[in-house]
Scaffold this motif. Structure first.
Motif, PDB file in Angstrom:
ATOM      1  N   LEU A  76      36.281  42.798  43.418  1.00 23.33           N
ATOM      2  CA  LEU A  76      37.229  43.568  44.222  1.00 23.33           C
ATOM      3  C   LEU A  76      38.596  42.898  44.221  1.00 23.33           C
ATOM      4  CD1 LEU A  76      37.949  45.850  46.144  1.00 23.33           C
ATOM      5  CD2 LEU A  76      36.988  44.506  48.023  1.00 23.33           C
ATOM      6  N   SER A  77      38.607  41.578  44.330  1.00 26.61           N
ATOM      7  CA  SER A  77      39.874  40.844  44.269  1.00 26.61           C
ATOM      8  C   SER A  77      40.581  41.094  42.944  1.00 26.61           C
ATOM      9  CB  SER A  77      39.598  39.342  44.433  1.00 26.61           C
ATOM     10  OG  SER A  77      40.737  38.580  44.112  1.00 26.61           O
ATOM     11  N   ILE A  78      39.827  41.097  41.849  1.00 26.03           N
ATOM     12  CA  ILE A  78      40.418  41.295  40.526  1.00 26.03           C
ATOM     13  C   ILE A  78      40.902  42.729  40.359  1.00 26.03           C
ATOM     14  CG2 ILE A  78      39.948  41.178  38.046  1.00 26.03           C
ATOM     15  CD1 ILE A  78      37.792  39.051  38.799  1.00 26.03           C
ATOM     16  N   ALA A  79      40.103  43.694  40.851  1.00 27.43           N
ATOM     17  CA  ALA A  79      40.515  45.099  40.752  1.00 27.43           C
ATOM     18  C   ALA A  79      41.792  45.352  41.545  1.00 27.43           C
ATOM     19  CB  ALA A  79      39.391  46.001  41.258  1.00 27.43           C
ATOM     20  N   LEU A  80      41.891  44.775  42.729  1.00 25.48           N
ATOM     21  CA  LEU A  80      43.109  44.922  43.531  1.00 25.48           C
ATOM     22  C   LEU A  80      44.301  44.267  42.836  1.00 25.48           C
ATOM     23  CD1 LEU A  80      41.677  44.294  47.106  1.00 25.48           C
ATOM     24  CD2 LEU A  80      42.852  46.360  46.339  1.00 25.48           C
ATOM     25  N   TYR A  81      44.041  43.151  42.145  1.00 22.13           N
ATOM     26  CA  TYR A  81      45.114  42.507  41.385  1.00 22.13           C
ATOM     27  C   TYR A  81      45.657  43.448  40.306  1.00 22.13           C
ATOM     28  CZ  TYR A  81      47.171  39.647  37.700  1.00 22.13           C
ATOM     29  OH  TYR A  81      47.997  39.164  36.738  1.00 22.13           O
ATOM     30  N   GLY A  82      44.745  44.062  39.541  1.00 24.73           N
ATOM     31  CA  GLY A  82      45.186  44.984  38.494  1.00 24.73           C
ATOM     32  C   GLY A  82      45.894  46.194  39.066  1.00 24.73           C
ATOM     33  N   LEU A  83      45.359  46.745  40.172  1.00 22.15           N
ATOM     34  CA  LEU A  83      45.975  47.921  40.786  1.00 22.15           C
ATOM     35  C   LEU A  83      47.353  47.584  41.341  1.00 22.15           C
ATOM     36  CD1 LEU A  83      45.630  50.877  41.595  1.00 22.15           C
ATOM     37  CD2 LEU A  83      44.509  50.110  43.691  1.00 22.15           C
ATOM     38  N   GLY A  84      47.472  46.443  42.015  1.00 18.92           N
ATOM     39  CA  GLY A  84      48.768  46.043  42.569  1.00 18.92           C
ATOM     40  C   GLY A  84      49.800  45.802  41.488  1.00 18.92           C
ATOM     41  N   ARG A  85      49.376  45.189  40.404  1.00 19.39           N
ATOM     42  CA  ARG A  85      50.304  44.927  39.297  1.00 19.39           C
ATOM     43  C   ARG A  85      50.773  46.237  38.662  1.00 19.39           C
ATOM     44  NH1 ARG A  85      50.063  43.639  33.714  1.00 19.39           N
ATOM     45  NH2 ARG A  85      51.796  42.291  33.138  1.00 19.39           N
ATOM     46  N   ALA A  86      49.851  47.198  38.497  1.00 16.39           N
ATOM     47  CA  ALA A  86      50.230  48.484  37.915  1.00 16.39           C
ATOM     48  C   ALA A  86      51.229  49.209  38.807  1.00 16.39           C
ATOM     49  CB  ALA A  86      48.987  49.343  37.691  1.00 16.39           C
ATOM     50  N   HIS A  87      50.993  49.198  40.125  1.00 15.18           N
ATOM     51  CA  HIS A  87      51.941  49.835  41.057  1.00 15.18           C
ATOM     52  C   HIS A  87      53.302  49.138  40.999  1.00 15.18           C
ATOM     53  CE1 HIS A  87      49.906  53.036  43.131  1.00 15.18           C
ATOM     54  NE2 HIS A  87      48.818  52.297  43.299  1.00 15.18           N
ATOM     55  N   LYS A  88      53.291  47.823  40.897  1.00 21.92           N
ATOM     56  CA  LYS A  88      54.559  47.090  40.784  1.00 21.92           C
ATOM     57  C   LYS A  88      55.316  47.508  39.527  1.00 21.92           C
ATOM     58  CE  LYS A  88      55.263  43.465  38.656  1.00 21.92           C
ATOM     59  NZ  LYS A  88      55.247  42.152  37.980  1.00 21.92           N
ATOM     60  N   ASN A  89      54.588  47.665  38.441  1.00 26.65           N
ATOM     61  CA  ASN A  89      55.224  47.982  37.162  1.00 26.65           C
ATOM     62  C   ASN A  89      55.856  49.367  37.143  1.00 26.65           C
ATOM     63  OD1 ASN A  89      54.515  45.496  36.176  1.00 26.65           O
ATOM     64  ND2 ASN A  89      52.728  46.211  35.033  1.00 26.65           N
TER      65      ASN A  89
END
Length: 635
Positions: free
Chosen positions: A228-241
């Motif tokens: 879950l931590s890793i999935a949130l990392y990917g999702l947060g990075r995509a939103h940032k981008n």
């Protein structure tokens, strides 16, 4: 481009839940993990550091058999990999292989080779693990082992992504996504985030977000806090981008908090690195540097070369933003120490681009320009396929050989002149050799020109053709439409234009999955090519939206052809193994009138298409320029 975190660890989620049962004896082949390793693997998703400590206290004794030692080190490799420690993961995988006999324990051998391949990828050496993933996939298919097959597809997908072969990565990962429901404990939510990473690497963050969200939802339900931590990392990075800064910041902070909760120190560093990127965008340089330095110290412990490189590049960006040249040089040197140009070509290019910025900041503008100019060439070379690279190598080889031959011939000629001017036989022999060499050189040049033309044609096709449907992409289709408008205006011929929308396409994706949706689009593209003339323009201009241009064609003739297409579309579900799938299309049709612009023509088609969809779909609406409100319907 450098964030291998999700791809590296999400595969562990696949291996995490698939393999369980008991073993009978060392000589007996196995296809599952033996207790207590099965239980420890299952617990890793929730508390990886606790599991690691337990396992380290359960070292096999000398009296225990080789199978026990092999499993112990193989599982240790998995856990170290999940915590992003490539050196330790590689070491234990290779130690495990010394205890495993591939002839008697093929399943454990191939699973451990996959562990080794993942660790090599995490260490920046993806090519070295490609053969192992291919061998595991072949064995799994021959022995109908669906769990090992999915794992091998994921490892090969990870390696292909690292090697910038995005098409192969997508092919492997999409197949694994489709096979996931057939495995014992797999869910598509386990693997969605891994597939999302390929889209993110291709800088298609908007396409990656739905897969990340699917992964987040799955791991929340199953309380898999590490994933879950890793999935949130990917999702947060995509939103940032894509510019959703505050959403991205919140999700990245949640990722950091969860990583701290489960003791995933590397996960904390990944989140810190991305949060620092947001601070850099906000020009909060001191705070950004502090987070990056904290992340760098964590990555240094695990020798995570990708992230050490990425973190030092980010620190270099901070130094350049602050115009601190000396500090920038320090970070540049640190980044260069962690890049392997052959294994990490795009990362090396980014490093050169940052070096150019630093040179420009020093006032060395000419050097900066020359360095940037060289990176353009490198990018073009990376886009070339392996055959093109081989051609360049062959060309260089033959150029050297030609120079050697010319020098040797000249030496022979001079020697012959000095020995005997009248030695006609020797001179004729030399001329014959020269003629033969010339024929060879001409042949090689012809081959190189032919290969160059082939590669240029392939690159043009990639730039102009939609890879999924085989039709023209949006840019190319609109350019071709503009050319037809110009020709129709100049030569006064009829020109009809239609926009087609596949009805309720989102429902197809939601019901049958994105892979089935892609197959529908592929089949629809093939049907268009079979239905329309070669002189007609066919292009995909949106997700499920297509434009068709009919030169020298009246509205009536265009309508008849489109009715045939609509009829055949309804037959398409027969070719799919999808119960309940129905297909239809809505079409907006209009005719070019002298003086119209491309924008006006497309607007009329859109208006007619809107009317078709609003009137119940599955119909053709012809735009009436005299009375738009009473457009003609053709069922």
């Amino acid at each position: 481009m450098y964030h291998f975190r999700w791809l590296q660890v999400a595969l562990f989620s696949i291996l995490l839940t698939t393999f369980f049962s008991s073993f009978k004896a060392q000589a007996e082949p196995i296809s599952m993990w033996q207790s207590p390793y099965k239980e420890l693997i299952l617990q890793t998703a929730k508390a990886p550091t606790e599991v690691l400590q337990k396992l380290l206290k359960q070292t096999p004794t000398q009296e225990q058999n080789y199978l026990q030692h092999g499993q112990y080190h193989s599982v240790l490799s998995i856990i170290y990999y999940s915590l992003t420690y490539p050196k330790e993961a590689l070491q234990h995988a290779q130690t495990a292989l010394t205890f495993i006999d591939p002839s008697t324990q093929p399943w454990l051998f191939h699973m451990t080779k996959l562990n080794e391949a993942r660790a090599l990828d995490l260490s920046g050496k993806p090519k070295e693990g490609l053969a192992a993933s291919n061998a595991a996939l072949v064995w799994a298919e021959l022995n109908k082992d669906i769990n090992l097959r999915v794992s091998a597809l994921y490892v090969r997908g990870i390696i292909s992504n690292s090697m910038l072969d995005y098409q192969s990565a997508l092919s492997d990962l999409q197949l694994a996504y489709e096979l996931a429901p057939q495995t014992e404990l797999h869910s598509q939510g386990d693997v969605a985030g891994v597939l999302a990473l390929v889209y993110e690497y291709r800088r298609e963050d908007a396409l990656a977000i739905p897969f990340f969200q699917e992964a987040v939802h799955f791991h929340e339900q199953n309380q898999n806090y590490l994933e879950l931590s890793i999935a949130l990392y990917g999702l947060g990075r995509a939103h940032k981008n894509i510019g959703n800064i505050e959403i991205g910041r919140t999700q990245l902070q949640q990722s950091q908090d969860l990583a701290e909760q489960v003791g995933d120190e590397q996960g904390v560093a990944y989140a810190l690195k991305e949060l620092a990127g947001i601070l850099l965008l906000e020009k909060r340089f001191i705070e950004a540097r502090a987070k990056l330095q904290q992340a760098s110290s964590i990555f240094q412990k695990s020798q995570n070369v990708y992230m050490l490189l990425d973190t030092n590049l980010s620190l270099l960006r901070v130094a350049i933003a602050e115009k601190n040249i000396e500090l920038g040089k320090q970070y540049l040197a640190a980044a260069q120490a962690n890049v392997d140009p052959e294994q990490m070509p795009l990362q090396n290019i980014s490093l050169e681009e940052m070096n150019a910025k630093l040179l420009a900041l020093e006032g060395k503008h000419r050097q900066a320009f020359e360095l940037l100019d060289s990176t353009v060439f490198l990018k073009q070379r990376i886009l070339s396929q392996q055959s093109t690279q081989q051609l360049h190598s062959l060309r260089s080889k033959y150029e050297i050989e030609i120079k050697d031959r010319e020098n040797k011939l000249l030496e022979q000629k001079n020697a012959s002149q000095q020995i005997s001017i009248n030695d006609v036989e020797t001179k004729n022999l030399q001329l014959l050799m020269l003629f033969g060499a010339t024929l060879i050189i001409c042949g090689l040049l012809i081959v190189m020109v032919y290969r160059t033309i082939q590669n240029r044609t392939k690159l043009e096709e990639l730039a102009n053709v939609d890879g999924l449907t085989g039709l023209a992409n949006r840019r190319n289709a609109l350019e071709l439409l503009q050319k037809q408008i110009d020709l129709a205006h100049r030569h006064k011929f009829q020109l009809s234009v239609a926009i087609i929308d596949i009805d309720l396409f989102k429902k197809i994706n939601d019901t049958f999955g994105h892979a089935s949706g892609d197959e529908v689009l592929t089949k629809f593209g093939e049907l268009c090519q079979d239905t329309f003339r070669q002189t007609d323009v066919m292009g995909r201009i949106g997700g499920e939206e297509f434009v068709i241009v009919f030169p020298h064609t009246s509205l009536h003739d265009a309508e008849q052809t489109l009715k045939l297409l609509s009829h055949n579309v309804k037959k398409l579900p027969i070719s799919f193994d999808l119960n309940g799938l129905t297909l239809s299309i809505s079409i907006g049709l209009t005719e070019y009138v002298a003086g119209m612009t491309l924008e006006n023509l497309m607007l009329q088609c859109d208006s007619a298409l809107y009317q078709a969809k609003g009137s119940g779909r599955d119909q053709i609406v012809i735009f009436d320029s005299q009375n738009p409100s009473s457009m003609q319907l053709a069922l």
